[in-house]
Enzyme design. Structure first.
Site, PDB file in Angstrom:
ATOM      1  N   THR A 183       3.403   6.221  -0.041  1.00 23.51           N
ATOM      2  CA  THR A 183       2.529   5.739   1.027  1.00 23.51           C
ATOM      3  C   THR A 183       1.121   6.266   0.782  1.00 23.51           C
ATOM      4  OG1 THR A 183       4.282   5.560   2.680  1.00 23.51           O
ATOM      5  CG2 THR A 183       2.048   5.777   3.507  1.00 23.51           C
ATOM      6  N   PHE A 185      -2.507   7.075   2.431  1.00 25.03           N
ATOM      7  CA  PHE A 185      -3.146   7.406   3.693  1.00 25.03           C
ATOM      8  C   PHE A 185      -4.660   7.485   3.495  1.00 25.03           C
ATOM      9  CE2 PHE A 185       1.089   9.138   3.658  1.00 25.03           C
ATOM     10  CZ  PHE A 185       1.563   9.012   4.953  1.00 25.03           C
TER      11      PHE A 185
END
Length: 290
Positions: A183, A185
């Site tokens: 992921t 960010f």
């Protein structure tokens, strides 16, 4: 990057133990755990509100996952917020199954977690056909709820960090189906804080957004010009503009090695676009180093 204060407050979506906290602590790893204060927020828009209310707060927000794709609503939240993207962090998402001490895989009757985490662990869950799977708001919140409410027979899919934080027993680790699960960010700051955090000489990545006239080849022309100035396209995401049929916002991430040529490239494409906005210029977090 430089900071004036010793204590860093970072607003995250979710409770302590969430992957947002893991990413925040990894980004600010030069500081001890005691120097980072995590401000939990229920929703992503609450993260934005916290930073706007107190310019000393840094926000962190997931923007895309290698399996689940882009978080489209977060693109819009960032564009509308007028906050500045000051950095990025990419982390490997590794899930575990955690329950109260004394529980075993055989004693678990219900598994709780965020729907995306449940989806990412589909193969593992298929080995437990008799267990009820219930969607929750957050991975770490599912773990916290089991611990605080003493939910016997319940297990959470969460990070190892969350399991340890809430005193749960880890029944299985690395249960995600695809091990290449990352992921990305983005770190968000008020404009005056951004000036402290980002040194222009170290920037090699930017996030921009713009619209284009509904004419043939308009996007191709922009990308060709950027390529001429040795600016590399790493991501492009289009979103329809409500109330303006067949018009789109283009969210684009670019990397560059020459700051001057990059700035010349942006100036060259500005006349071809509308509503052009630089969301932030920052240093790339190379996934190869993770």
């Amino acid at each position: 990057m430089t900071f004036n204060e010793h204590m860093k407050t970072v607003a995250i979506q979710g409770v302590e133990g969430a992957y947002h906290e893991i990413a925040a602590r990894d980004y600010f790893k030069q500081y001890s755990k005691e120097q980072i204060h995590i401000l939990p927020c229920n929703r992503f828009k609450d993260v934005i509100a916290a930073v706007k209310k107190d310019p000393g707060i840094i926000g962190i927000m997931a923007i895309e996952n290698t399996i689940a794709g882009s978080l489209l609503q977060n693109h819009e939240l960032i564009r509308e917020s007028d906050l500045v993207v000051v950095g990025e962090k990419k982390i490997r998402i590794s899930h575990c199954l955690a329950a109260l001490p004394g529980e075993t895989l055989e004693s678990v009757t219900e598994i709780n977690s965020h729907p995306i985490a449940l989806m990412q662990c589909g193969d593992f869950l298929s080995t437990l056909p008799k267990v009820k799977v219930v969607e929750g708001e957050d991975t770490a919140l599912s773990a916290k709820k089991i611990a605080t409410e003493n939910l016997v027979g319940h297990a959470a899919i969460c990070s190892k960090y969350a399991a340890e934080l809430y005193g749960l027993n880890i029944l299985a680790e690395g249960i995600e189906t695809n091990k290449r699960n990352f992921t990305r960010f983005l770190l968000l700051a008020d404009r005056w804080m951004a000036e402290e955090m980002v040194e222009e000489a170290s920037t090699n990545k930017t996030s921009i957004v713009f619209t284009l006239p509904h004419t043939e080849g308009s996007l191709s022309k922009v990308l060709t010009i950027l390529s001429f100035y040795d600016v590399n396209l790493t991501k492009i995401q289009s979103l329809p503009i409500l109330g303006r049929e067949w018009e789109y916002l283009f969210y684009v991430d670019l990397t560059f090695n020459n700051l001057l040529k990059y700035k010349q490239g942006l100036e060259a494409v500005r006349p071809l676009t509308k509503d052009f906005k630089i969301l932030g210029e920052y240093q790339e977090n190379n996934i190869a180093n993770i």
